[in-house]
Scaffold this active site. Structure first.
Site, PDB file in Angstrom:
ATOM      1  CB  SER A  36      17.620   0.509 -13.822  1.00 21.06           C
ATOM      2  OG  SER A  36      17.431   1.163 -12.606  1.00 21.06           O
ATOM      3  CG  ASP A  47      16.487   5.058 -11.613  1.00 26.52           C
ATOM      4  OD1 ASP A  47      15.331   5.503 -11.559  1.00 26.52           O
ATOM      5  OD2 ASP A  47      16.762   3.860 -11.416  1.00 26.52           O
TER       6      ASP A  47
END
Length: 449
Positions: free
Chosen positions: A100, A241
């Site tokens: 992530s 992200d």
């Protein structure tokens, strides 16, 4: 759950904590657990752009195939793409190799069921038990029982792009937009979606080299995106992200629109379209007091959960809600998707702004976000949850809350990973709430360190 799974994934520094050996064992355990009910399960696997992705993907795949499972590798795609495509491919589960928003040396492995939702706790508990107890579930099958890597068609990205475009019905032909892909998994998909819809797109953070994911770019470092919006005179900017499940946006003035503001703006659109059952939104304890004041003023009902998108989703499913999310930009539009999706969120926010007839800054300025101060109190690990029973601390909290009134709040949370208690205070005066947060943090440290 024990110590292996975090918020629905296994994560660590690649090749030190999250090793190929662990990935292989994780593959075996996962293949075994799912194989008990699915026979010869099929796993759809995607990844982000980290250098360690190939290594972990191959080790994981080997473990799965050793238990007889089949694997379909679809390459670099956003996490929410895998959650969507697992149904499109008729797979029994989806796996994403990604950490992530973390820097490149980290990696992670997260799981989705055949419906595109994160695996439930019982699955994680069983897999974790097998690994932590070092149980060998490999029956050493051979011959035709061994799994194989199935050929993926070349349409995985196309299918996901078409799905995203199908959720959007505003006219953005010629509109200037900026998209920051964080040198991550959206580096090809995101720009393509907005370009296909006719926008004049400037894409940054789209040159991954395996080590520059989230490096001074993307949703955790949106400054480049904000400046590019100003330089290009863009209508809006969007920063994702590394695995593209979160969004932080910018208005045309280069000012940030976080998850709280995004939900407020999109809630108005969904309310008018009758897409918001009972006008209900799900958020977490971290949502700003300004968010709550706006929601109350405009007739929305807000349910609060603890921090974590899995808790948001659980409450959404319980309440039949279609919109929920976190201040950090992890937003779930359950009428479109089963998990947070940064590109989808960008499309819905852009659509909401356009349909409002306002500029992004005008829509954003209707929500007053109050200053927020966070201070850490160092405590002994065994004392992290004792603060709420201490009379002196309770008295100080009550005093601060009375002084803040409806224009502020106090939130105290023990850290899940460190010997810390986090003191967060919101209010109108930054200097005042900073002093209050420091004073309360010092008291907690004094009482429990």
């Amino acid at each position: 759950m024990g110590s292996l799974f975090g918020n629905g994934d296994v994560r660590g520094i690649a090749n030190l904590e999250l090793t190929p050996e662990l990935a292989f064992k994780l593959g075996k355990a996962t293949g075994y657990v799912l194989g008990k009910s699915k026979g010869k399960p099929v796993f759809l696997i995607g990844k982000d752009t980290r250098l360690s992705g190939d290594m972990l993907e191959d080790a994981l795949s080997a473990g799965l195939m050793a238990t007889g499972a089949n694997v379909i590798k679809v390459g670099v795609l956003p996490t929410p793409a895998i959650a969507y495509l697992v149904k499109a491919y008729g797979a029994d589960a989806g796996i994403v190799v990604s950490a992530s928003h973390n820097s490149f040396e980290f990696n992670g492995i997260k799981f989705y069921n055949g419906e595109g939702f994160k695996m439930d706790d019982s699955f994680e508990d069983e897999v974790e038990t097998i690994l932590l107890r070092d149980i060998d579930v490999n029956s050493h099958i051979s011959g035709a029982k061994i799994g194989r890597c199935l050929d993926a068609d070349d349409e995985a990205e196309d299918k996901y792009v078409e799905f995203l475009k199908s959720t959007f019905d505003a006219d953005i032909r010629g509109m200037k937009l900026v998209v920051d892909c964080a040198n991550g998994s959206a580096f090809e998909v995101a720009g393509r979606v907005f370009s296909d819809l006719g926008a004049d797109v400037t894409v940054i953070g789209n040159n991954p080299d395996g080590t520059n994911i989230n490096d001074r770019c993307g949703s955790t470092h949106p400054q480049l995106m904000q400046q590019e919006v100003l330089d290009k005179g863009a209508f809006m900017g969007f920063a994702f992200d590394g695995d593209a499940d979160r969004l932080i946006a910018s208005d045309e003035k280069g000012r940030l629109i976080d998850g709280d503001k995004l939900m407020c703006i999109c809630a108005e659109m969904m309310k008018k379209r009758e897409e918001l059952p009972e006008n209900r939104i799900i958020s977490t304890v971290m949502s700003n007091v300004g968010f709550h004041k706006y929601m109350k003023k405009n007739g929305f009902n807000v349910d609060i959960t603890t921090v974590g998108d899995r808790y948001v989703l659980d409450r959404m499913l319980q309440e039949g809600a279609s919109l929920g999310g976190e201040q950090s930009g992890h937003i779930i539009f359950l009428n479109h998707a089963t998990t947070g999706d940064g590109i989808l969120s960008a499309l819905q926010l852009l659509q909401a702004v356009i349909l409002s007839g306002k500029s992004a800054s005008q829509a954003s300025d209707e929500i007053e976000i109050f200053p927020q101060v966070l201070k850490n109190a160092k405590v002994k690990i065994e004392n992290k949850s004792k603060f709420n029973k201490d009379p002196e601390i309770k008295a100080m909290i009550a005093e601060i809350e009375e002084e803040l009134g409806e224009d502020g709040r106090v939130l105290i949370r023990p850290s899940s990973t460190e010997p810390l208690v986090r003191v967060m205070i919101e209010g109108q005066d930054t200097e005042d709430i900073t002093a209050k947060a420091q004073k309360l943090a010092r008291l907690i440290t004094k009482r429990f360190s």
